[in-house]
Design a protein around this motif. Sequence first.
Motif: not given
Lengths: 297, 253
Positions: A200-205, A208, A212, A293, B86, B90, B105, B109, B113-114, B116-118, B123, B162-163, B166
Amino acid sequence: MPLTSDAPAADAPERAGPPPTEAPALKVVPVRHPARWAAIALTAVVLAQFAHGLVTNPGWEWGVFAQFFTTETILRAVGTTLQLTLYGTALGFLLGLVLAFMRLSDSPFLKTVAAGYIWVFRAVPLIVQLLFWFNLAYLYKRIDIGIPFGPGFFSFDTVNLVGAMSAAVLGLALHQAAYAAEIVRGGVLAVDDGQLAAAAALGIPRLRQLRRIVLPQAMRAILPNAANEVISLFKGTSIVSVMAIGELFYQVQVVYGRNGRVVPLLMVATVWYVLLTGALSVLQHYIERHFAKGATR
Amino acid sequence: MSAMVDIRSVTKSFGSVEVLRGIDLTVRTGEVTVVLGPSGSGKSTLLRTVNHLEKVDSGQVSVDGQLVGYRRSGDKLYELRERDILKQRTHIGFVFQNFHLFPHLTVLENITEAPVAALKRSRKDAEAAARRLLERVGLADKADAYPRQLSGGQQQRVAIARALALEPKLLLFDEPTSALDPELVGEVLDVIKDLAQQGTTMIVVTHEIGFAREVADTVVFMDDGRIVEQGPPSQILDAPRHERTRAFLSKVL
Ligand SMILES: Nc1ncnc2c1ncn2[C@@H]1O[C@H](COP(=O)(O)OP(=O)(O)O)[C@@H](O)[C@H]1O
Ligand SMILES: [Mg+2]
C-alpha cells in the motif's frame, strides 16, 4: 572455534613441556539397535505374507482384473471421474476465492453472507445436496433471467438446463467452495500484515497487491490443504454414482452387477484411485516447489 | 523555503486510547527532521498518517501543498477513493523498521514492482533504474538474490532502493536501524546520510542520537502523543528545556 583434540598441537608445534603423546587411532563403534532390527523382521514377514496372499489366493481373480482394468468402459469412466474432479475443483476454488475475500472484507453484509454460505454448505451432507440439485426441476420449473423480481427476458426449463452431469458438478463445486473459502482465508491470514502495508505504501493498485503480493505468499499455506481437498474430492466423486452418472465407481458396480465378479472389479477401481492420487501428489510436489521461491524452508 | 509537509492539529485514537493528541509540525523542502521519543509515544502512528496508512481523526496533513487522503471543496473534506490515495503515496517513500521486502520476489523484482504497477513504467526502464539504485546503495551484485539470502543491513538498503524507485518527493523512515545487529547499523545510516546530503526531504524516526546530531536540521521530541519540544539538534540534544526530554536523552545516550 571447533573443539578438536589435535588442533592446538598442529597450531603450536614448538610449545614447551613434555612432547605430546601420540594420539592412538581409535575405532568408532556405532550404537546397536536390536529392537529396530526385530521390528524390521516382523514387518517384513507380515508384508511377505500379505503379498503371498495377493498372488496365491484365487479370490482376487487377477485374470478378471487384467481383463477389465483398461477396457474402454472403465477408461471412459476414469475420464468422467477426472472431469468431475477438474470442474468441481476449478469452480469450487473460484467461488471459494470470492467467498474468502467477502469474508475478509470490511463490509458486515458481505462477511455475513459468506459466513452463512460456508455454514450451510459445510453442514449439508454432500449426498443430500447432490440429490437436491438432481431434483431441482421439481423445485423450480423454469429459470428466468431478467430484472430481479420483475419481468424476465430469457427463460430455461430446468429439466434441460440441469442435466445429471451438470447437477453433479454444481453440487461438488458448491460443496467444495465452502471448504476452499476457509482454506484460502487461512492462507491470506498467514501472510504478514507488513506485506500489505508495504504494498500500500508503494501505491501498488489493490487487485495487483492481492494477485502479485498476497496470493503467491498465501499459496504456501493454501497448497497442502488444497491438495488434500482435491484428493478427497477426487474420491468423493464416487458419491455421484447415486445419480447414475458413469464415473468410475458407478461403472464397476454396473460391470460386477452383470458378471458377479465383485472383488476384482473393486480392485480395478481401487488401483485407478491409488494411481491417480499418486499422480496428484507428484503434481502437488512440483506446484509447491514453484511457490517456495525465495523461501528457506 | 516552502513547506514539504504540513501537519496541523492532528489527533488519532485507537479505541479509547488517544495516541496523537494534537500534533503540529512543518517540514521544509530539502530538510531532514528527526523524531525522537520513548516507545509508544506515537512516532510510528504520526509517520503513518503522513502517507495515509493511518487515517487521522481530526486535523489535516498536506504534502507538497496537497491534502493527504482528502479533497477540499468549500468547507467540506471529501475522502479520496483508494485509487487516488494510492497515487498520492507514490510521491512518498516509506521505509519500515522490519523492511517488509516481498520474500517471494528477487531484489530486482522488489524494486521494479511499484514503478511498473503504479507508474506504468516499462519493465526495461524500471530494471535499468533499479540497477542504478542498487549501485547507489552498494548492492549491484545482489539483483537476483532473494531477500532471505541477504543480511538485515542489506535488506534494509534494498528497501530504501525500493522506496527511491518511485522518485518520491519525501522519504519517511520508521526506525530503519532498530531491527539490525549493531555492526550493520552503520551501512544503513551511511545510505540515509548520503540521501540527506543530496537534499532529499525526510522524516526519520530513530534512536540514533549521533545520526540526529550529524544530519538533522530539526529534532522533534515526542512523548505521550504530543510534541514536547523541537528545534535544531544543538538545542534539543545539548540544551533541552523540558525535563522529559532530558530524562529520555539520559537513557538513550
Ligand atoms: N493499529 C493499532 N491498534 C491499536 N493500538 C495501536 C495501533 N497502532 C499503535 N497502537 C498503539 O498506539 C500507541 C503508539 O504507538 P506507536 O505510534 O507505534 O508508538 P511508537 O512508534 O512511538 O513506539 C501504542 O500504545 C500502541 O500500542
Ligand atoms: Mg514505532
